[in-house]
Design a protein around this motif. Structure first.
Motif, PDB file in Angstrom:
ATOM      1  N   ALA A 161      33.453  70.118  81.229  1.00 43.50           N
ATOM      2  CA  ALA A 161      34.040  68.790  81.042  1.00 43.50           C
ATOM      3  C   ALA A 161      32.964  67.718  80.987  1.00 43.50           C
ATOM      4  O   ALA A 161      33.100  66.732  80.246  1.00 43.50           O
ATOM      5  N   ALA A 162      31.885  67.908  81.758  1.00 50.16           N
ATOM      6  CA  ALA A 162      30.776  66.943  81.728  1.00 50.16           C
ATOM      7  C   ALA A 162      30.169  66.889  80.334  1.00 50.16           C
ATOM      8  O   ALA A 162      29.843  65.797  79.825  1.00 50.16           O
ATOM      9  N   ILE A 218      32.888  60.474  75.007  1.00 50.09           N
ATOM     10  CA  ILE A 218      32.781  59.084  75.464  1.00 50.09           C
ATOM     11  C   ILE A 218      31.389  58.525  75.183  1.00 50.09           C
ATOM     12  O   ILE A 218      31.237  57.379  74.755  1.00 50.09           O
ATOM     13  N   THR A 250      39.693  61.927  72.554  1.00 50.33           N
ATOM     14  CA  THR A 250      38.752  62.007  73.680  1.00 50.33           C
ATOM     15  C   THR A 250      39.197  63.052  74.686  1.00 50.33           C
ATOM     16  O   THR A 250      38.409  63.897  75.130  1.00 50.33           O
ATOM     17  N   ARG A 251      40.473  63.017  75.069  1.00 43.52           N
ATOM     18  CA  ARG A 251      40.978  63.973  76.055  1.00 43.52           C
ATOM     19  C   ARG A 251      40.922  65.402  75.517  1.00 43.52           C
ATOM     20  O   ARG A 251      40.599  66.336  76.255  1.00 43.52           O
ATOM     21  N   ILE A 286      37.257  66.620  75.657  1.00 47.65           N
ATOM     22  CA  ILE A 286      36.842  66.919  77.030  1.00 47.65           C
ATOM     23  C   ILE A 286      37.505  68.215  77.494  1.00 47.65           C
ATOM     24  O   ILE A 286      36.869  69.068  78.135  1.00 47.65           O
ATOM     25  N   GLY A 296      31.824  67.512  77.635  1.00 46.63           N
ATOM     26  CA  GLY A 296      32.837  66.831  76.834  1.00 46.63           C
ATOM     27  C   GLY A 296      32.796  65.330  77.000  1.00 46.63           C
ATOM     28  O   GLY A 296      32.975  64.581  76.026  1.00 46.63           O
ATOM     29  N   VAL A 297      32.539  64.859  78.208  1.00 45.74           N
ATOM     30  CA  VAL A 297      32.446  63.418  78.458  1.00 45.74           C
ATOM     31  C   VAL A 297      31.261  62.826  77.704  1.00 45.74           C
ATOM     32  O   VAL A 297      31.371  61.757  77.067  1.00 45.74           O
ATOM     33  N   VAL A 298      30.119  63.497  77.764  1.00 45.14           N
ATOM     34  CA  VAL A 298      28.924  63.014  77.061  1.00 45.14           C
ATOM     35  C   VAL A 298      29.180  62.942  75.561  1.00 45.14           C
ATOM     36  O   VAL A 298      28.747  62.001  74.884  1.00 45.14           O
TER      37      VAL A 298
END
Length: 329
Positions: A122-123, A130, A222-223, A226, A125-127
């Motif tokens: 998930a980290a 987002i 975005t979701r 992630i 995915g955030v990078v």
């Protein structure tokens, strides 16, 4: 006479329709046809190939790559890539081994390891989603950082586990079938259900097909991004648990280049690197192709150096066939 001619015409049309149906099936299942042909050819050169023990060995060896590749399929369907899965496998395997070595309950160690893998994915995915960083760069950084973190965590030395229940995850048999194979089969069923029967699966295909249209349709791209990287991390952690259990130790260098085999399995299975097209069954077949190829080359005493060349050639051939199929369509 006219009735006979009509009958012959109808029969010809039926045969032609059947022929077209067969061609459509072969075109839609190129990876499966390739696997069958590969197994047929190998069986001619090695009489030991089709033995039950050897086939079970192939399935056991393939199970880890298949599990990682299933998670990778989610990512590639969104037109992404995850180069960090090998490092996630190594780091989560080391954490799991340290928990088991400290006599932690498996009911604590295993969920904690899977949650850690999902969080690491998930980290990424955030990078990407987002932070706006390209998937290749973001996961390349993740691969490097986590590999270093594994070496720091283990101090560059293996972490040994001495737990029979934990070993059973990677080395035990149930009704003659290796436990890792059963775990991979269960993971396949879950992934197939999510991608083909759940709304999230449709969102994954939609993001890979056209991200802008998907966003305009009110879907949170975005979701979804992630989430798919979290799935990839979760599956890598699951593979890390199995590998650590089988070896009864966590190696700091575990998982090196596993991302390449996972990507290869996805591509061989017919999933497009451009996203939006592919299916989890093809990924399973792709992983089996790699497993059969590795096993065949070992049985024929082919040098590991030549094995790398052969594997690369097979993957390139699969990509060329897939690209030509798109051009013809």
């Amino acid at each position: 006479m006219p009735s006979n001619a009509t009958s012959r015409t109808a029969e010809t049309a039926a045969n032609g329709g059947a022929g077209k149906a067969v061609l459509r099936f072969l075109a839609a299942n190129k990876s499966l046809v390739g696997l069958i042909l590969l197994m047929a050819v190998v069986s001619l050169f090695s009489p030991n190939f089709l033995t039950v023990d050897n086939l079970l060995n192939i399935l056991r060896q393939t199970s880890i790559n298949a599990i990682i590749a299933m998670g990778m399929t989610f990512v590639i369907l969104t037109a992404g890539i995850d180069l960090s899965v090998g490092s996630v496998l190594a780091f989560t395997g080391a954490v799991c081994a340290s928990l088991v070595a400290a006599d932690a309950s498996l009911w604590v160690a295993l969920p904690a390891t899977l949650a850690l893998g999902a969080a690491l994915g998930a980290a990424n995915g955030v990078v990407i989603a987002i932070g706006g960083v390209q998937p290749f760069i973001a996961t390349l950084v993740g691969m490097t950082v986590l590999r270093g973190a594994t070496l720091v965590y283990t101090d560059g030395r293996p972490i040994t586990t001495m737990s029979d229940p934990f070993w059973a995850i990677g080395g035990e048999y149930v009704f003659g079938i290796p436990v890792p194979v059963l775990i991979a089969a269960f993971a396949f069923i879950v992934c197939w259900f999510v991608l083909s029967q759940m709304r999230f699966g449709r969102y994954v295909y939609a993001v890979g097909g056209n991200e802008q249209v998907t966003r305009l349709a009110g879907i949170s791209v975005t979701r979804v991004k992630i989430a798919v990287y979290a799935v990839s991390g979760l599956m890598a952690a699951l593979a890390g648990i199995i590998l650590t259990a089988r070896l009864e130790s966590a190696q700091p260098t575990a998982g090196t280049a596993y991302e390449l085999d996972a990507i290869a399995a996805v591509v061989l299975g017919g999933t497009s690197l451009m996203g939006g097209r592919g299916y989890i069954f093809g990924t399973l077949i792709g992983a089996l192709i790699i497993g059969v190829l590795n096993n065949a080359l070992n049985l024929m005493d082919v040098s590991s150096y030549y094995q790398m060349i052969a594997k690369g050639a097979v993957i390139l051939l699969a990509v060329l066939v897939d690209s030509r199929g798109k051009t013809n369509r």
